[in-house]
Design a protein around this motif. Structure first.
Motif, PDB file in Angstrom:
ATOM      1  N   ALA A 213      -9.148  -5.417  -4.141  1.00  0.00           N
ATOM      2  CA  ALA A 213      -9.960  -4.860  -2.920  1.00  0.00           C
ATOM      3  C   ALA A 213      -9.021  -5.543  -1.726  1.00  0.00           C
ATOM      4  O   ALA A 213      -8.695  -4.659  -0.766  1.00  0.00           O
ATOM      5  N   LYS A 214      -8.421  -6.509  -1.793  1.00  0.00           N
ATOM      6  CA  LYS A 214      -7.693  -7.380  -0.658  1.00  0.00           C
ATOM      7  C   LYS A 214      -6.311  -6.464  -0.545  1.00  0.00           C
ATOM      8  O   LYS A 214      -5.616  -6.401   0.423  1.00  0.00           O
ATOM      9  N   LEU A 215      -5.855  -5.907  -1.868  1.00  0.00           N
ATOM     10  CA  LEU A 215      -4.522  -5.385  -1.618  1.00  0.00           C
ATOM     11  C   LEU A 215      -4.416  -3.826  -1.263  1.00  0.00           C
ATOM     12  O   LEU A 215      -3.453  -3.252  -0.775  1.00  0.00           O
ATOM     13  N   GLU A 216      -5.777  -3.383  -0.962  1.00  0.00           N
ATOM     14  CA  GLU A 216      -5.747  -2.172  -0.526  1.00  0.00           C
ATOM     15  C   GLU A 216      -5.334  -1.930   1.129  1.00  0.00           C
ATOM     16  O   GLU A 216      -5.067  -1.034   1.598  1.00  0.00           O
ATOM     17  N   LYS A 217      -5.306  -3.373   1.659  1.00  0.00           N
ATOM     18  CA  LYS A 217      -4.759  -3.301   3.156  1.00  0.00           C
ATOM     19  C   LYS A 217      -3.371  -3.251   2.953  1.00  0.00           C
ATOM     20  O   LYS A 217      -2.816  -3.184   4.080  1.00  0.00           O
ATOM     21  N   PHE A 218      -2.771  -3.106   2.212  1.00  0.00           N
ATOM     22  CA  PHE A 218      -1.147  -3.364   1.733  1.00  0.00           C
ATOM     23  C   PHE A 218      -0.477  -1.917   1.405  1.00  0.00           C
ATOM     24  O   PHE A 218      -1.262  -1.326   0.648  1.00  0.00           O
ATOM     25  N   THR A 219       0.581  -1.805   1.732  1.00  0.00           N
ATOM     26  CA  THR A 219       1.445  -0.837   0.939  1.00  0.00           C
ATOM     27  C   THR A 219       2.140  -1.631   0.011  1.00  0.00           C
ATOM     28  O   THR A 219       2.960  -2.687   0.368  1.00  0.00           O
TER      29      THR A 219
END
Length: 579
Positions: free
Chosen positions: A513-519
């Motif tokens: 869920a947190k990594l969805e904010k990253f490319t």
């Protein structure tokens, strides 16, 4: 008359042309050497712009802190590689020197500070200039330092000048790293060496010395590989992950394991053995040499891991060229990693059972462990479903071999029943692996992933969240097109910690869920190709795992991670920096 006029006209034009040709101009010192400096939150950037056909003597370049104290900073500041000109090392192109803010804060604390840049150069016209200096004064406010990554913090600790404290700290780092999976595969290797020794002559003292030889050879390998990687960018451990080398070493473990099951006895031809045995010292030396070779190769092939302490030492060596202190720290760290091996070797020598069925079972057990190490190594170069099937066959076969299906008798003791229960659970797990293999699972730690994964997404598919890049050009293009912050993961199949990131961290629902904010980008450096080496060199990466974060196309260096972090630690790291 016309000829005369024409002659004088041509002569006049020739004279005008000759005087019109611009003669080479001798540059003033200010024109030849334009040196400026700027101070930002990241540190001080010194720009050295050279005039046309101007060069600097490389050995005359120095950078000093002169206020509030005197400190030669030349060795801490990296500059371009010098090139020979008239048999002298020179700098022939404009360049930059960067002084990290962390170094300034460590030495200055607060208030004003002055940097003195000294240099001497010449013109290719044959004129040399006097030695010159430029001083720059800036004001440093307390607490202005930018955050440092863990490995950079460790690299800075070398600059304290307290070598004893540095070495003691690295021994402590080694003790902590001894609890990681990088060291675990070496336990059955060393244990099998101890067990294979004649039980009559084995005692705690001999077990300790055999273990010490193994650990010292392992430490030497780590030190050599680390220093080479830092000084020359030659990652010896990565080079040893060639499929042929892995295959040969795995085959050696299989042969050793089969000999421990009693299929044959590994020994030198009798005529050679008899000749050597005439001199006991030579025979012992032969055995010690073999153990040392096994320890050296085990470090290079079995456990190539990069953690923050190792990365910090390599950064220090690479920037300062001080291979003595950096190499000593790596050696001491490796000794710390070997402490559990010394304990296991000593206790195995002390409690070596007497010859008999019990001893045969112990020897066979370590044979199974060696087969496990062989499969674990092969899993780097074979498809995951094949390694899954090999684990299933090994665990099922060994459980049956040790009597998991044998019935109890009236003479069966309590501890034997407990042991048989453990063997039966191992058998059940082996069957689970077999079922998982048939269902298409690839993770031995999650054999039923195909049945339990929600919405048909398994834990192993976390890698599909990443876009793979191979070259610096592909990375730059991805950074340019990214609309979100970028996370770049350096990964290799042979890197234990990398696989742990895949299986335990990136697969965690909270992390996803947190990594969805990253490319998300992934650099797979398994093959250690020229592109892989160039990509790692561009970011001073000495080996995977390493995770880098970028904002607006530039790396946020304080966020860099080296070594494994579990899901909770990784989330805390992201929260700590506000990502």
């Amino acid at each position: 008359m016309q000829h005369t006029i024409r002659f004088f006209s041509l002569f006049f034009l020739l004279v005008v042309t000759l005087f019109a040709v611009e003669k080479p101009k001798l540059l003033t010192p200010e024109e030849a050497f334009n040196v400026t400096a700027t101070h930002s939150n990241q540190g001080v950037m010194i720009n050295v712009t050279l005039g046309e056909k101007i060069y600097l003597y490389d050995d005359k370049i120095s950078l000093e802190l002169t206020q509030p104290k005197t400190l030669d900073m030349t060795q801490w500041v990296e500059r371009p590689k010098a090139e020979y000109f008239h048999d002298t090392l020179t700098q022939r192109k404009s360049f930059e020197l960067f002084v990290p803010q962390s170094l300034l804060d460590n030495e200055v604390k607060k208030g004003s500070f002055t940097l003195r840049f000294s240099y001497q150069g010449c013109s290719e016209m044959g004129i040399c200039y006097q030695p010159m200096t430029k001083e720059f004064t800036f004001k440093l406010k307390g607490g202005s330092a930018t955050p440092l990554s863990e490995q950079d913090t460790i690299a800075q600790s070398f600059m304290s000048g307290n070598s004893a404290l540095v070495l003691l700290s690295f021994f402590g780092f080694g003790l902590l790293l001894s609890l990681t999976p990088c060291v675990f595969p070496m336990i059955p290797i060393l244990s099998s060496i101890i067990v294979s020794q004649p039980s009559v002559s084995m005692n705690a003292k001999k077990g300790f010395w055999l273990s010490l030889v193994y650990v010292l050879a392992m430490s030497l390998a780590y030190t050599i590989a680390g220093v080479l990687a830092a000084l020359f960018g030659a990652n010896l451990q990565a080079s040893m992950q060639n499929p042929w080398i892995i295959g040969v070493f795995s085959a050696i473990f299989v042969l050793l394991a089969l000999s421990m099951f009693g299929f044959y006895e590994l020994k030198m031809p009798s005529f050679i053995q008899n000749r050597i045995n005439k001199k006991t010292g030579e025979a012992q030396a032969q055995g010690v040499f073999g153990i040392a070779v096994m320890g050296f190769l085990s470090a290079l092939i079995v456990g190539p891991c990069v953690a923050a302490p190792l990365a910090g030492a390599l950064i220090y060596i690479g920037q300062s060229g001080d291979a003595l202190l950096g190499g000593s720290a790596l050696f001491v760290m490796s000794l710390g990693m070997g402490v559990p091996l010394l304990l296991i070797g000593t206790t195995a020598g002390r409690y070596m059972p007497r010859p008999g069925m019990w001893m045969q079972n112990i020897t066979a057990f370590f044979g199974v462990m060696l087969l496990g190490v062989a499969i674990w190594m092969l899993s780097r170069i074979i498809p995951s479903f094949v390694s899954m099937s090999l684990w299933a066959v090994l665990i099922i076969s060994s459980s049956i071999y040790f009597g998991a299906l044998e019935s109890f008798s009236e003479q069966t003791k309590g501890w034997q029943k407990v042991l048989k229960s453990i063997l039966f659970m191992a058998l059940v797990y082996g069957v689970a692996l077999l079922v998982g293999f048939l269902s298409g699972a690839t993770n031995p730690l999650a054999p039923f992933e195909k049945f339990t994964a929600k919405e048909g997404v398994s834990a192993s598919t976390s890698s599909t969240l990443f876009t793979k890049i191979k070259t610096i050009e592909e990375l730059n293009l991805a950074l340019k097109n990214a609309e979100k912050p970028v996370m770049l993961d350096f990964y290799a199949d042979w890197c234990v910690n990398c696989v742990e990131f895949e299986q335990f961290t990136f697969s965690d629902a909270r992390v996803k869920a947190k990594l969805e904010k990253f490319t998300l980008l992934k650099a797979d450096v398994t093959k250690n190709s020229d592109d892989d080496k160039a990509l790692q060199k561009a970011f001073t990466i000495y080996g995977p795992p390493a995770i880098l974060f970028f904002k607006e196309g530039k790396e946020v260096s304080e966020l860099r991670l080296a070594g494994f972090k579990n899901a909770d630690e990784f989330l805390a790291h992201l929260e700590k920096v506000g990502m």
